[in-house]
Design a protein around this motif. Structure first.
Motif, PDB file in Angstrom:
ATOM      1  N   THR A  90     -43.236  19.512  -5.075  1.00 57.03           N
ATOM      2  CA  THR A  90     -43.505  20.226  -6.316  1.00 57.03           C
ATOM      3  C   THR A  90     -45.008  20.294  -6.546  1.00 57.03           C
ATOM      4  OG1 THR A  90     -42.788  20.391  -8.632  1.00 57.03           O
ATOM      5  CG2 THR A  90     -43.396  18.218  -7.841  1.00 57.03           C
ATOM      6  N   LEU A  91     -45.422  21.216  -7.404  1.00 52.87           N
ATOM      7  CA  LEU A  91     -46.857  21.452  -7.597  1.00 52.87           C
ATOM      8  C   LEU A  91     -47.211  21.502  -9.077  1.00 52.87           C
ATOM      9  CD1 LEU A  91     -49.603  22.057  -6.272  1.00 52.87           C
ATOM     10  CD2 LEU A  91     -49.003  24.487  -6.278  1.00 52.87           C
ATOM     11  N   LEU A  92     -48.170  20.658  -9.468  1.00 49.57           N
ATOM     12  CA  LEU A  92     -48.736  20.707 -10.810  1.00 49.57           C
ATOM     13  C   LEU A  92     -50.022  21.520 -10.730  1.00 49.57           C
ATOM     14  CD1 LEU A  92     -47.210  17.843 -10.476  1.00 49.57           C
ATOM     15  CD2 LEU A  92     -48.513  17.184 -12.507  1.00 49.57           C
ATOM     16  N   ILE A  93     -50.051  22.667 -11.405  1.00 52.09           N
ATOM     17  CA  ILE A  93     -51.277  23.470 -11.456  1.00 52.09           C
ATOM     18  C   ILE A  93     -51.953  23.163 -12.784  1.00 52.09           C
ATOM     19  CG2 ILE A  93     -52.297  25.756 -11.272  1.00 52.09           C
ATOM     20  CD1 ILE A  93     -49.794  26.703  -9.864  1.00 52.09           C
ATOM     21  N   LEU A  94     -53.174  22.672 -12.707  1.00 52.93           N
ATOM     22  CA  LEU A  94     -53.888  22.160 -13.878  1.00 52.93           C
ATOM     23  C   LEU A  94     -54.984  23.123 -14.309  1.00 52.93           C
ATOM     24  CD1 LEU A  94     -54.265  18.538 -12.454  1.00 52.93           C
ATOM     25  CD2 LEU A  94     -52.468  19.367 -13.990  1.00 52.93           C
ATOM     26  N   ASP A  95     -55.011  23.421 -15.592  1.00 56.37           N
ATOM     27  CA  ASP A  95     -56.031  24.308 -16.162  1.00 56.37           C
ATOM     28  C   ASP A  95     -56.944  23.471 -17.052  1.00 56.37           C
ATOM     29  OD1 ASP A  95     -57.578  26.265 -17.301  1.00 56.37           O
ATOM     30  OD2 ASP A  95     -55.950  27.247 -18.385  1.00 56.37           O
ATOM     31  N   PHE A 103     -42.003  21.582 -13.146  1.00 54.29           N
ATOM     32  CA  PHE A 103     -43.089  22.117 -12.328  1.00 54.29           C
ATOM     33  C   PHE A 103     -42.454  22.988 -11.242  1.00 54.29           C
ATOM     34  CE2 PHE A 103     -44.290  17.530 -13.148  1.00 54.29           C
ATOM     35  CZ  PHE A 103     -45.069  17.795 -14.266  1.00 54.29           C
ATOM     36  N   PRO A 104     -43.132  24.013 -10.779  1.00 54.91           N
ATOM     37  CA  PRO A 104     -42.584  24.765  -9.647  1.00 54.91           C
ATOM     38  C   PRO A 104     -42.355  23.823  -8.461  1.00 54.91           C
ATOM     39  CG  PRO A 104     -44.501  25.890 -10.569  1.00 54.91           C
ATOM     40  CD  PRO A 104     -44.434  24.541 -11.223  1.00 54.91           C
ATOM     41  N   GLY A 105     -41.240  23.998  -7.775  1.00 51.96           N
ATOM     42  CA  GLY A 105     -40.962  23.134  -6.628  1.00 51.96           C
ATOM     43  C   GLY A 105     -39.511  23.194  -6.240  1.00 51.96           C
ATOM     44  N   ILE A 155     -46.255  25.218  -2.056  1.00 58.29           N
ATOM     45  CA  ILE A 155     -46.909  26.522  -2.242  1.00 58.29           C
ATOM     46  C   ILE A 155     -45.874  27.652  -2.218  1.00 58.29           C
ATOM     47  CG2 ILE A 155     -48.450  28.168  -1.085  1.00 58.29           C
ATOM     48  CD1 ILE A 155     -50.213  25.740  -0.348  1.00 58.29           C
ATOM     49  N   ARG A 156     -44.907  27.565  -1.301  1.00 57.38           N
ATOM     50  CA  ARG A 156     -43.861  28.594  -1.225  1.00 57.38           C
ATOM     51  C   ARG A 156     -43.048  28.638  -2.512  1.00 57.38           C
ATOM     52  NH1 ARG A 156     -38.851  27.759  -0.512  1.00 57.38           N
ATOM     53  NH2 ARG A 156     -39.054  25.719   0.517  1.00 57.38           N
ATOM     54  N   GLU A 157     -42.613  27.468  -2.992  1.00 56.51           N
ATOM     55  CA  GLU A 157     -41.803  27.432  -4.207  1.00 56.51           C
ATOM     56  C   GLU A 157     -42.592  27.921  -5.428  1.00 56.51           C
ATOM     57  OE1 GLU A 157     -38.652  26.612  -4.894  1.00 56.51           O
ATOM     58  OE2 GLU A 157     -37.907  25.807  -3.005  1.00 56.51           O
ATOM     59  N   THR A 158     -43.889  27.636  -5.459  1.00 58.88           N
ATOM     60  CA  THR A 158     -44.720  28.102  -6.569  1.00 58.88           C
ATOM     61  C   THR A 158     -44.779  29.623  -6.584  1.00 58.88           C
ATOM     62  OG1 THR A 158     -46.029  26.076  -6.601  1.00 58.88           O
ATOM     63  CG2 THR A 158     -47.051  28.037  -7.539  1.00 58.88           C
ATOM     64  N   PHE A 159     -44.830  30.235  -5.395  1.00 59.06           N
ATOM     65  CA  PHE A 159     -44.781  31.695  -5.341  1.00 59.06           C
ATOM     66  C   PHE A 159     -43.392  32.201  -5.737  1.00 59.06           C
ATOM     67  CE2 PHE A 159     -43.331  35.355  -2.844  1.00 59.06           C
ATOM     68  CZ  PHE A 159     -44.040  36.343  -3.531  1.00 59.06           C
ATOM     69  N   GLU A 160     -42.335  31.625  -5.147  1.00 56.75           N
ATOM     70  CA  GLU A 160     -40.985  32.122  -5.389  1.00 56.75           C
ATOM     71  C   GLU A 160     -40.567  31.985  -6.848  1.00 56.75           C
ATOM     72  OE1 GLU A 160     -39.138  31.171  -0.929  1.00 56.75           O
ATOM     73  OE2 GLU A 160     -38.469  30.001  -2.675  1.00 56.75           O
ATOM     74  N   GLU A 161     -41.028  30.919  -7.515  1.00 58.33           N
ATOM     75  CA  GLU A 161     -40.593  30.652  -8.887  1.00 58.33           C
ATOM     76  C   GLU A 161     -41.564  31.167  -9.944  1.00 58.33           C
ATOM     77  OE1 GLU A 161     -38.003  26.613  -7.929  1.00 58.33           O
ATOM     78  OE2 GLU A 161     -39.844  26.449  -9.083  1.00 58.33           O
ATOM     79  N   PHE A 191     -33.412  13.347  -4.296  1.00 59.28           N
ATOM     80  CA  PHE A 191     -34.575  13.953  -3.663  1.00 59.28           C
ATOM     81  C   PHE A 191     -35.653  12.902  -3.424  1.00 59.28           C
ATOM     82  CE2 PHE A 191     -32.581  17.423  -6.059  1.00 59.28           C
ATOM     83  CZ  PHE A 191     -32.421  18.361  -5.043  1.00 59.28           C
ATOM     84  N   ASP A 192     -36.374  13.080  -2.336  1.00 59.69           N
ATOM     85  CA  ASP A 192     -37.578  12.299  -2.035  1.00 59.69           C
ATOM     86  C   ASP A 192     -38.726  13.297  -2.213  1.00 59.69           C
ATOM     87  OD1 ASP A 192     -39.643  10.811  -1.021  1.00 59.69           O
ATOM     88  OD2 ASP A 192     -38.619  10.225   0.828  1.00 59.69           O
ATOM     89  N   THR A 193     -39.332  13.273  -3.389  1.00 65.65           N
ATOM     90  CA  THR A 193     -40.247  14.342  -3.795  1.00 65.65           C
ATOM     91  C   THR A 193     -41.697  13.928  -3.697  1.00 65.65           C
ATOM     92  OG1 THR A 193     -38.572  15.159  -5.338  1.00 65.65           O
ATOM     93  CG2 THR A 193     -40.825  15.948  -5.657  1.00 65.65           C
ATOM     94  N   ARG A 194     -42.485  14.773  -3.058  1.00 69.82           N
ATOM     95  CA  ARG A 194     -43.947  14.632  -3.072  1.00 69.82           C
ATOM     96  C   ARG A 194     -44.495  15.562  -4.149  1.00 69.82           C
ATOM     97  NH1 ARG A 194     -41.204  12.365   1.266  1.00 69.82           N
ATOM     98  NH2 ARG A 194     -42.624  11.212   2.624  1.00 69.82           N
ATOM     99  N   PHE A 195     -45.265  14.983  -5.067  1.00 67.26           N
ATOM    100  CA  PHE A 195     -45.886  15.763  -6.136  1.00 67.26           C
ATOM    101  C   PHE A 195     -47.331  16.063  -5.745  1.00 67.26           C
ATOM    102  CE2 PHE A 195     -42.429  13.493  -8.072  1.00 67.26           C
ATOM    103  CZ  PHE A 195     -41.943  14.329  -9.066  1.00 67.26           C
ATOM    104  N   PHE A 196     -47.659  17.341  -5.700  1.00 68.37           N
ATOM    105  CA  PHE A 196     -49.024  17.770  -5.427  1.00 68.37           C
ATOM    106  C   PHE A 196     -49.637  18.338  -6.702  1.00 68.37           C
ATOM    107  CE2 PHE A 196     -46.797  18.147  -1.360  1.00 68.37           C
ATOM    108  CZ  PHE A 196     -47.696  17.581  -0.475  1.00 68.37           C
ATOM    109  N   ALA A 197     -50.970  18.414  -6.718  1.00 68.82           N
ATOM    110  CA  ALA A 197     -51.674  19.068  -7.819  1.00 68.82           C
ATOM    111  C   ALA A 197     -52.761  19.961  -7.242  1.00 68.82           C
ATOM    112  CB  ALA A 197     -52.288  18.033  -8.772  1.00 68.82           C
ATOM    113  N   CYS A 198     -53.076  21.004  -7.980  1.00 63.35           N
ATOM    114  CA  CYS A 198     -54.263  21.814  -7.687  1.00 63.35           C
ATOM    115  C   CYS A 198     -54.774  22.330  -9.027  1.00 63.35           C
ATOM    116  CB  CYS A 198     -53.950  22.949  -6.702  1.00 63.35           C
ATOM    117  SG  CYS A 198     -52.903  24.253  -7.368  1.00 63.35           S
TER     118      CYS A 198
END
Length: 249
Positions: A29-34, A61-63, A108-114, A165-172
């Motif tokens: 999953t991806l946390l996009i931070l503003d 979060f998208p993922g 990144i793929r899930e962030t685009f798809e969702e 799920f065994d989830t890796r959380f990413f941020a950008c």
């Protein structure tokens, strides 16, 4: 919330643990931070469609689940060394570079798809030819750039839950968004709407307890590490014995 409160909330959650045990599926999953100057930190979240059996209407979060194909998607830039090492920590078999790379690709793929957002780098016509929904990256000359991602947490669903799920959380950061679909959501239809929420706003929505814990973690982290240094240790939440425990990777 302090660490003890964070763990207490996770451990006090009422769970249905009557299901047959199963091996957790890889997820990302991806946390996009503003961090717009003069404004509170905001994070991108989307509301799950009400038709979903799993947390319908919840903000997430998208993922999603890592697909086998994610291992084979070409990337322009790999993870930095520290991130690659952390993703490889306690990696279940097969322990391959391609398998580790798939987590970032999936995020990144899930962030685009969702959410209809493209995280990557402009490739000036030389972007690799991607297939399926990700062909939209190639059409816009955008290449997957894993060095944009910061690995910020990992969590494994407790045993005997209906889904694990065994989830890796990413941020950008919001500046890593290089393009977006005009619709404001992605082609999958998974999310009914996408919104930028402050941490406090996000915590007031219907979100799973582990999501609250990750928001607390990222808020604490940014206070002392605003660039999310890839070499810094990250939290790893998993069920040990009869309780959630938090260790560091």
């Amino acid at each position: 919330a302090g660490l003890s409160d964070r763990l207490a909330k996770l451990n006090n959650e009422i769970r249905d643990t009557t299901h047959a045990n199963q091996r957790p599926k890889d997820a990302a999953t991806l946390l996009i931070l503003d961090r717009t100057a003069g404004a509170p930190l905001r994070v991108l979240m989307g509301r799950r469609h009400m038709r979903h059996r799993f947390f319908p209407g919840a903000y997430v979060f998208p993922g999603g689940k890592v697909d086998v194909a994610d291992s084979f998607v070409p990337v322009a830039t790999p993870y930095d060394e520290a991130t690659a090492a952390k993703i490889g920590h306690d990696l279940k078999r097969p322990k391959t570079t391609a398998r580790a790379r798939a987590f970032g690709v999936a995020a990144i793929r899930e962030t685009f798809e969702e959410a209809g957002l493209f995280i990557g780098t402009r490739a000036d016509g030389n972007a690799p030819k991607l297939k399926g929904d990700m062909a939209a990256f190639s059409e816009r000359s955008i290449a997957i750039a894993l060095d944009r991602l910061r690995f910020v947490a990992r969590a494994i669903t407790p045993p005997r839950r209906p889904r694990r799920f065994d989830t890796r959380f990413f941020a950008c950061f919001a500046g890593d968004i290089v393009d977006r679909l005009e619709a404001g959501v992605g082609p999958s239809g998974e999310l009914e709407d996408v919104a930028w929420l402050t941490i406090e706003e996000a915590k007031k929505t219907q979100i799973p307890p582990i999501t609250v814990a990750i928001l607390d973690e990222i808020e604490d982290r940014l206070a002392s590490d605003p660039t999310l240094d890839p070499t810094a240790p990250i939290p790893y939440y998993r069920w040990v014995g009869k309780t959630f425990q938090r260790s560091l990777i």
